[in-house]
Design a protein around this motif. Structure first.
Motif, PDB file in Angstrom:
ATOM      1  N   HIS A  10      15.386  11.277  15.647  1.00  0.00           N
ATOM      2  CA  HIS A  10      16.555  10.453  15.944  1.00  0.00           C
ATOM      3  C   HIS A  10      17.866  11.173  15.660  1.00  0.00           C
ATOM      4  N   SER A  11      17.897  11.978  14.629  1.00  0.00           N
ATOM      5  CA  SER A  11      19.145  12.595  14.196  1.00  0.00           C
ATOM      6  C   SER A  11      19.417  13.943  14.847  1.00  0.00           C
ATOM      7  N   GLY A  12      18.344  14.618  15.285  1.00  0.00           N
ATOM      8  CA  GLY A  12      18.495  15.973  15.784  1.00  0.00           C
ATOM      9  C   GLY A  12      18.712  16.993  14.685  1.00  0.00           C
ATOM     10  N   ASP A  13      18.622  16.557  13.450  1.00  0.00           N
ATOM     11  CA  ASP A  13      18.827  17.430  12.289  1.00  0.00           C
ATOM     12  C   ASP A  13      17.515  18.149  11.968  1.00  0.00           C
ATOM     13  N   GLU A  14      17.484  19.450  12.148  1.00  0.00           N
ATOM     14  CA  GLU A  14      16.286  20.231  11.873  1.00  0.00           C
ATOM     15  C   GLU A  14      16.443  21.143  10.666  1.00  0.00           C
ATOM     16  N   THR A  15      17.585  21.054   9.984  1.00  0.00           N
ATOM     17  CA  THR A  15      17.856  22.011   8.910  1.00  0.00           C
ATOM     18  C   THR A  15      17.943  21.406   7.516  1.00  0.00           C
ATOM     19  N   THR A  16      18.443  20.176   7.392  1.00  0.00           N
ATOM     20  CA  THR A  16      18.595  19.583   6.063  1.00  0.00           C
ATOM     21  C   THR A  16      17.224  19.364   5.432  1.00  0.00           C
ATOM     22  N   PRO A  17      16.986  19.912   4.247  1.00  0.00           N
ATOM     23  CA  PRO A  17      15.652  19.786   3.647  1.00  0.00           C
ATOM     24  C   PRO A  17      15.419  18.414   3.027  1.00  0.00           C
ATOM     25  N   THR A  32       0.823  -1.208   0.000  1.00  0.00           N
ATOM     26  CA  THR A  32       0.000   0.000   0.000  1.00  0.00           C
ATOM     27  C   THR A  32       0.858   1.259   0.000  1.00  0.00           C
ATOM     28  N   MET A  33       1.931   1.223   0.740  1.00  0.00           N
ATOM     29  CA  MET A  33       2.821   2.385   0.888  1.00  0.00           C
ATOM     30  C   MET A  33       4.163   1.875   1.390  1.00  0.00           C
ATOM     31  N   GLY A  34       5.151   2.772   1.437  1.00  0.00           N
ATOM     32  CA  GLY A  34       6.414   2.341   2.014  1.00  0.00           C
ATOM     33  C   GLY A  34       7.586   3.199   1.607  1.00  0.00           C
ATOM     34  N   PHE A  35       8.781   2.626   1.811  1.00  0.00           N
ATOM     35  CA  PHE A  35       9.988   3.383   1.522  1.00  0.00           C
ATOM     36  C   PHE A  35      11.100   2.466   1.023  1.00  0.00           C
ATOM     37  N   VAL A  36      12.128   3.103   0.484  1.00  0.00           N
ATOM     38  CA  VAL A  36      13.279   2.412  -0.089  1.00  0.00           C
ATOM     39  C   VAL A  36      14.540   2.882   0.637  1.00  0.00           C
ATOM     40  N   PRO A  37      15.242   2.003   1.337  1.00  0.00           N
ATOM     41  CA  PRO A  37      16.476   2.402   2.025  1.00  0.00           C
ATOM     42  C   PRO A  37      17.673   2.347   1.073  1.00  0.00           C
ATOM     43  N   ASP A  38      17.710   3.246   0.123  1.00  0.00           N
ATOM     44  CA  ASP A  38      18.735   3.182  -0.924  1.00  0.00           C
ATOM     45  C   ASP A  38      19.078   4.580  -1.430  1.00  0.00           C
ATOM     46  N   ALA A  39      19.145   5.555  -0.514  1.00  0.00           N
ATOM     47  CA  ALA A  39      19.420   6.920  -0.960  1.00  0.00           C
ATOM     48  C   ALA A  39      19.891   7.751   0.235  1.00  0.00           C
ATOM     49  N   ASN A  40      19.229   8.878   0.478  1.00  0.00           N
ATOM     50  CA  ASN A  40      19.687   9.828   1.491  1.00  0.00           C
ATOM     51  C   ASN A  40      18.594  10.166   2.501  1.00  0.00           C
ATOM     52  N   PHE A  41      19.013  10.478   3.710  1.00  0.00           N
ATOM     53  CA  PHE A  41      18.165  11.159   4.671  1.00  0.00           C
ATOM     54  C   PHE A  41      18.296  12.660   4.433  1.00  0.00           C
ATOM     55  N   PRO A  42      17.323  13.489   4.766  1.00  0.00           N
ATOM     56  CA  PRO A  42      16.105  13.135   5.497  1.00  0.00           C
ATOM     57  C   PRO A  42      15.117  12.267   4.697  1.00  0.00           C
ATOM     58  N   LEU A  43      14.886  12.570   3.422  1.00  0.00           N
ATOM     59  CA  LEU A  43      13.897  11.838   2.638  1.00  0.00           C
ATOM     60  C   LEU A  43      13.901  12.381   1.216  1.00  0.00           C
ATOM     61  N   ILE A  44      13.637  11.500   0.263  1.00  0.00           N
ATOM     62  CA  ILE A  44      13.574  11.901  -1.141  1.00  0.00           C
ATOM     63  C   ILE A  44      12.164  11.628  -1.657  1.00  0.00           C
ATOM     64  N   TYR A  45      11.457  12.685  -1.981  1.00  0.00           N
ATOM     65  CA  TYR A  45      10.068  12.558  -2.406  1.00  0.00           C
ATOM     66  C   TYR A  45       9.897  12.660  -3.921  1.00  0.00           C
ATOM     67  N   GLY A  46      10.995  12.889  -4.637  1.00  0.00           N
ATOM     68  CA  GLY A  46      10.913  12.978  -6.088  1.00  0.00           C
ATOM     69  C   GLY A  46      12.181  12.476  -6.745  1.00  0.00           C
ATOM     70  N   GLU A  47      12.026  11.785  -7.870  1.00  0.00           N
ATOM     71  CA  GLU A  47      13.157  11.287  -8.645  1.00  0.00           C
ATOM     72  C   GLU A  47      12.944  11.637 -10.116  1.00  0.00           C
ATOM     73  N   LYS A  48      13.997  12.061 -10.766  1.00  0.00           N
ATOM     74  CA  LYS A  48      13.897  12.394 -12.177  1.00  0.00           C
ATOM     75  C   LYS A  48      13.513  11.173 -13.013  1.00  0.00           C
ATOM     76  N   GLY A  49      12.926  11.444 -14.167  1.00  0.00           N
ATOM     77  CA  GLY A  49      12.664  10.383 -15.112  1.00  0.00           C
ATOM     78  C   GLY A  49      13.971   9.836 -15.671  1.00  0.00           C
ATOM     79  N   ILE A  50      13.960   8.586 -16.093  1.00  0.00           N
ATOM     80  CA  ILE A  50      15.164   7.947 -16.634  1.00  0.00           C
ATOM     81  C   ILE A  50      14.863   7.446 -18.036  1.00  0.00           C
ATOM     82  N   TYR A  51      15.687   7.860 -18.977  1.00  0.00           N
ATOM     83  CA  TYR A  51      15.527   7.456 -20.377  1.00  0.00           C
ATOM     84  C   TYR A  51      16.876   6.962 -20.872  1.00  0.00           C
ATOM     85  N   VAL A  52      16.965   5.668 -21.136  1.00  0.00           N
ATOM     86  CA  VAL A  52      18.215   5.055 -21.577  1.00  0.00           C
ATOM     87  C   VAL A  52      18.045   4.543 -23.002  1.00  0.00           C
TER      88      VAL A  52
END
Length: 464
Positions: free
Chosen positions: A389-396, A166-186
């Motif tokens: 958990h991180s105490g990071d309040e600034t990284t967007p 239904t929903m979820g996440f992928v642990p394969d990138a960066n914190f805090p969170l990535i809500y958008g990824e560019k299109g890929i055309y190969v």
């Protein structure tokens, strides 16, 4: 619950299990029965599922394309998507890429960061939930694929044969969170060409900037040799020449590999080699290819663009092969959601057709951009847990040019494990994804495990 304390007891077990996975050379190879991506990817999947069975989880093998580890029940589900395949090793390692070496709190090996380490952190996060006896309203599904690095055919197969979370996440990138990824055309250009280049080998994957390139030409004059030396110096490159017994000359250039999501951080040795040959030999083919692909922003193809939410369109030439007059060139484009994909593809075809080279264009990957509302409950929940958990309040929270499994499902985002400045204050070289000496700090991995445990519990909804 104090998830940091709850997960801390699993550190030694996590390291041992991860070392077993890192020892497997799970690069995509020739397909075999029940091993569509080769026997080594099959071996890594078997290792992962065996660990889960050992710990009492239900498992499912999706015909060797992916494996599923589940906990709990419910019509709705929370998915965590990881991958067990890795990119080729490449050169420049100072450590055994399959040695799983642990040095001063850093675990080294191909896949330590991308993505076996994060996948293991997610697994132990779920194990901590299970061992604590926490009951959840939604089923949790850990899904491990075997072809993330070579086109994600595993997820295409899974979508047709497996249960969709239904929903979820992928642990394969960066914190805090990535809500958008560019299109890929190969796409690949291939055909017969007229060139002074007898053979050329450069690059192995479209999603990696070419770090080393070799080409053979029929001869080289003293003036051309001087031009080669000048080219290397003027572009601050390393390279050399080797004269063969038949009079031909082997030309070598060294650049800097990097992920195709940010080719501007790399130096493309293959394109530099074509640029030199085009100028020194007045070779029309080499000049034409460099004109098309030499600019990482795609101006040679007429597709340069900058999006308001995802930044620049990028272009990477990842493979160049020439043999017996036949050429194959593989290119990887990452484009922002603002770009009209139909117009972009039409422009590429038009530019190729308008050139003097009679090359055929074939598309191997065409994946639309991913975009999840940054104000959605999914994003808000995960972001808050990271900051707690991180105490990071600034990284967007952010968008990226990379492509993760998240783009294969609705309501999925990429979520860690790389922390801002994660390699800070470490007095040793630690390579990132697709780089030599790839590694991850155990402290960062444990931070990710605690974040993932609380995130899974929050999304799956603890019962009273």
């Amino acid at each position: 619950m104090n998830w940091k304390e709850t997960t801390a007891v699993y550190e030694n077990d996590l390291i041992k299990d991860l070392q077993r996975l890192l020892a497997v050379e799970s690069v995509k190879m020739e397909a075999r029965p029940n091993a569509p991506f080769g026997l080594k990817c099959r071996e890594a999947l078997d290792e992962m599922l065996a660990m889960a069975k050992r710990d009492g989880f239900a498992t499912q093998d999706i015909d060797g394309y992916a494996g599923v580890i589940t906990y709990g029940e419910g019509e709705e589900s929370v998915g965590v998507l990881g991958h067990l395949d890795i990119v080729p090793i490449g050169d420049g390692w100072s450590r055994d890429p399959y040695g799983s070496e642990l040095v001063d709190g850093v675990l080294f090996g191909r896949g330590a960061l991308d993505d076996k380490g994060p996948g293991m952190a997610a697994y132990y996060a779920l194990k901590a939930i299970k061992d604590a006896g926490i009951k959840l309203k939604r089923k949790v599904m850990l899904i491990y694929g075997c072809d993330e690095e070579s086109g994600m055919a595993c997820m295409k197969y899974y979508r047709e044969h497996g249960e969709i979370p239904t929903m979820g996440f992928v642990p394969d990138a960066n914190f805090p969170l990535i809500y958008g990824e560019k299109g890929i055309y190969v796409f690949t250009l291939s055909g017969k060409v007229n060139t002074v280049i007898q053979t050329m080998e450069a690059g192995s994957r479209p999603n990696i900037v070419i770090g080393k390139a070799n080409a053979t030409v029929h001869a080289m004059s003293e003036e051309q040799e001087r031009l080669f030396s000048f080219y290397l110096k003027s572009h601050q490159l390393n390279g050399n020449l080797r004269r063969e017994a038949d009079g031909s000359v082997r030309i070598y250039m060294e650049g800097k590999p990097f992920h195709a999501m940010a080719p501007f951080h790399g130096v493309n040795a293959g394109l530099h080699l074509l640029n030199f040959i085009g100028a020194a030999y007045d070779d029309a083919f080499a000049r034409a290819i460099y004109a098309l692909f030499g600019d990482w922003q795609g101006s040679g193809l007429g597709i340069a663009a900058e999006g308001a939410r995802m930044g620049f369109l990028t272009l990477n030439t990842g493979v160049i092969e020439i043999k017996e007059g036949q050429v194959k060139i593989v290119n990887d484009i990452r484009y922002p959601i603002d770009v009209d994909a139909v117009q972009m593809k039409a422009q590429i075809a038009k530019q190729i057709e308008a050139g003097t080279l009679a090359l055929t264009l074939a598309v191997s990957n065409d994946s639309a951009p991913l975009y999840v509302d940054p104000k959605s409950e999914l994003v808000s929940t995960l972001e808050a847990i990271y900051r707690k958990h991180s105490g990071d309040e600034t990284t967007p929270i952010m968008t990226i040019g990379g492509g993760t499994y998240a783009r294969n499902f609705d309501q999925f985002v990429a979520y860690g494990p790389e922390l801002p400045n994660m390699n800070q204050n470490v007095n040793m070289k630690i390579g990132g994804p697709h780089q030599e000496d790839e590694g991850i700090q155990i402290s960062d991995l444990m931070m990710a495990m605690a974040i993932y445990a609380e995130s899974i519990a929050a999304l799956a909804g603890e019962t009273a």
